[in-house]
Design a protein around this motif. Sequence first.
Motif, mmCIF file in Angstrom:
data_model
loop_
_atom_site.group_PDB
_atom_site.id
_atom_site.type_symbol
_atom_site.label_atom_id
_atom_site.label_comp_id
_atom_site.label_asym_id
_atom_site.label_seq_id
_atom_site.Cartn_x
_atom_site.Cartn_y
_atom_site.Cartn_z
ATOM 1 N N VAL A 73 2.319 -4.848 19.831
ATOM 2 C CA VAL A 73 2.562 -5.239 18.444
ATOM 3 C C VAL A 73 1.598 -4.515 17.510
ATOM 4 N N VAL A 74 0.329 -4.480 17.856
ATOM 5 C CA VAL A 74 -0.652 -3.802 16.998
ATOM 6 C C VAL A 74 -0.335 -2.312 16.910
ATOM 7 N N ALA A 75 0.052 -1.705 18.028
ATOM 8 C CA ALA A 75 0.423 -0.284 18.003
ATOM 9 C C ALA A 75 1.628 -0.063 17.086
ATOM 10 N N TRP A 76 2.609 -0.973 17.143
ATOM 11 C CA TRP A 76 3.784 -0.859 16.264
ATOM 12 C C TRP A 76 3.376 -1.009 14.805
ATOM 13 N N LEU A 77 2.541 -1.985 14.516
ATOM 14 C CA LEU A 77 2.076 -2.195 13.141
ATOM 15 C C LEU A 77 1.326 -0.966 12.618
ATOM 16 N N LEU A 78 0.494 -0.364 13.449
ATOM 17 C CA LEU A 78 -0.222 0.858 13.056
ATOM 18 C C LEU A 78 0.754 2.009 12.822
ATOM 19 N N ASP A 79 1.708 2.184 13.730
ATOM 20 C CA ASP A 79 2.677 3.281 13.622
ATOM 21 C C ASP A 79 3.552 3.166 12.380
ATOM 22 N N HIS A 80 3.769 1.939 11.904
ATOM 23 C CA HIS A 80 4.640 1.718 10.747
ATOM 24 C C HIS A 80 3.842 1.418 9.470
ATOM 25 N N ASP A 81 2.554 1.746 9.498
ATOM 26 C CA ASP A 81 1.684 1.589 8.325
ATOM 27 C C ASP A 81 1.676 0.170 7.765
ATOM 28 N N LYS A 82 1.772 -0.807 8.637
ATOM 29 C CA LYS A 82 1.692 -2.205 8.214
ATOM 30 C C LYS A 82 0.234 -2.675 8.211
ATOM 31 N N ILE A 83 -0.604 -2.040 9.027
ATOM 32 C CA ILE A 83 -2.038 -2.329 9.083
ATOM 33 C C ILE A 83 -2.787 -1.018 9.268
ATOM 34 N N GLU A 84 -4.098 -1.079 9.076
ATOM 35 C CA GLU A 84 -4.968 0.073 9.297
ATOM 36 C C GLU A 84 -6.120 -0.355 10.195
ATOM 37 N N VAL A 85 -6.745 0.606 10.817
ATOM 38 C CA VAL A 85 -7.949 0.335 11.598
ATOM 39 C C VAL A 85 -9.033 -0.082 10.621
ATOM 40 N N PRO A 86 -9.760 -1.165 10.916
ATOM 41 C CA PRO A 86 -10.809 -1.600 9.995
ATOM 42 C C PRO A 86 -11.842 -0.506 9.753
ATOM 43 N N PRO A 87 -12.307 -0.361 8.507
ATOM 44 C CA PRO A 87 -13.308 0.668 8.223
ATOM 45 C C PRO A 87 -14.641 0.376 8.901
ATOM 46 N N ASP A 88 -14.953 -0.885 9.108
ATOM 47 C CA ASP A 88 -16.182 -1.288 9.786
ATOM 48 C C ASP A 88 -15.821 -1.595 11.231
ATOM 49 N N ARG A 89 -16.324 -0.801 12.161
ATOM 50 C CA ARG A 89 -15.931 -0.973 13.557
ATOM 51 C C ARG A 89 -16.316 -2.319 14.134
ATOM 52 N N HIS A 90 -17.170 -3.063 13.468
ATOM 53 C CA HIS A 90 -17.556 -4.380 13.953
ATOM 54 C C HIS A 90 -16.676 -5.473 13.365
ATOM 55 N N SER A 91 -15.769 -5.089 12.491
ATOM 56 C CA SER A 91 -14.889 -6.063 11.848
ATOM 57 C C SER A 91 -13.877 -6.602 12.844
ATOM 58 N N PRO A 92 -13.689 -7.914 12.894
ATOM 59 C CA PRO A 92 -12.701 -8.480 13.810
ATOM 60 C C PRO A 92 -11.290 -8.457 13.237
ATOM 61 N N ARG A 93 -11.136 -8.049 11.968
ATOM 62 C CA ARG A 93 -9.835 -8.125 11.306
ATOM 63 C C ARG A 93 -9.253 -6.741 11.061
ATOM 64 N N TRP A 94 -7.925 -6.677 11.164
ATOM 65 C CA TRP A 94 -7.205 -5.481 10.757
ATOM 66 C C TRP A 94 -7.098 -5.534 9.251
ATOM 67 N N SER A 95 -6.829 -4.428 8.620
ATOM 68 C CA SER A 95 -6.637 -4.439 7.177
ATOM 69 C C SER A 95 -5.274 -3.849 6.849
ATOM 70 N N ARG A 96 -4.733 -4.272 5.720
ATOM 71 C CA ARG A 96 -3.455 -3.750 5.265
ATOM 72 C C ARG A 96 -3.718 -2.480 4.481
ATOM 73 N N PRO A 97 -2.784 -1.524 4.517
ATOM 74 C CA PRO A 97 -2.989 -0.289 3.755
ATOM 75 C C PRO A 97 -3.237 -0.584 2.279
ATOM 76 N N GLY A 98 -4.292 0.006 1.738
ATOM 77 C CA GLY A 98 -4.634 -0.178 0.330
ATOM 78 C C GLY A 98 -5.375 -1.460 0.024
ATOM 79 N N GLN A 99 -5.626 -2.278 1.029
ATOM 80 C CA GLN A 99 -6.318 -3.550 0.813
ATOM 81 C C GLN A 99 -7.819 -3.320 0.743
#
Length: 112
Positions: A73-99
Amino acid sequence: MDWRPVRTTAAGRRSPLAVLDPSPGWERVLLAEVARIAGVVRAAVANWRRRHDNFPDPVAGTSVHPQFDHRAVVAWLLDHDKIEVPPDRHSPRWSRPGQVAPRSGSASTTRG
């Protein structure tokens, strides 16, 4: 979680998440959890399932409460630009594009 493998995965590889070990208990997720990861409501995820033939198939659960593989699911969300890799590698949350990431201690008000 160490995000370096995700950021350094070469373009064209099947999934950058293949190099990560899932956290215990994260192997399967319900639609509500997919919605939480993507920052949208559950109905949006149900629409993605209907509209995208390549949305991951359920791996367990029932027709009413399907369970999906978290990594797929996470791979699909990344592939379809629904989420982005968190800018802070220690962050437990995914981020939405432009958020804009919330400041520590404050809640995000962005909704999909």
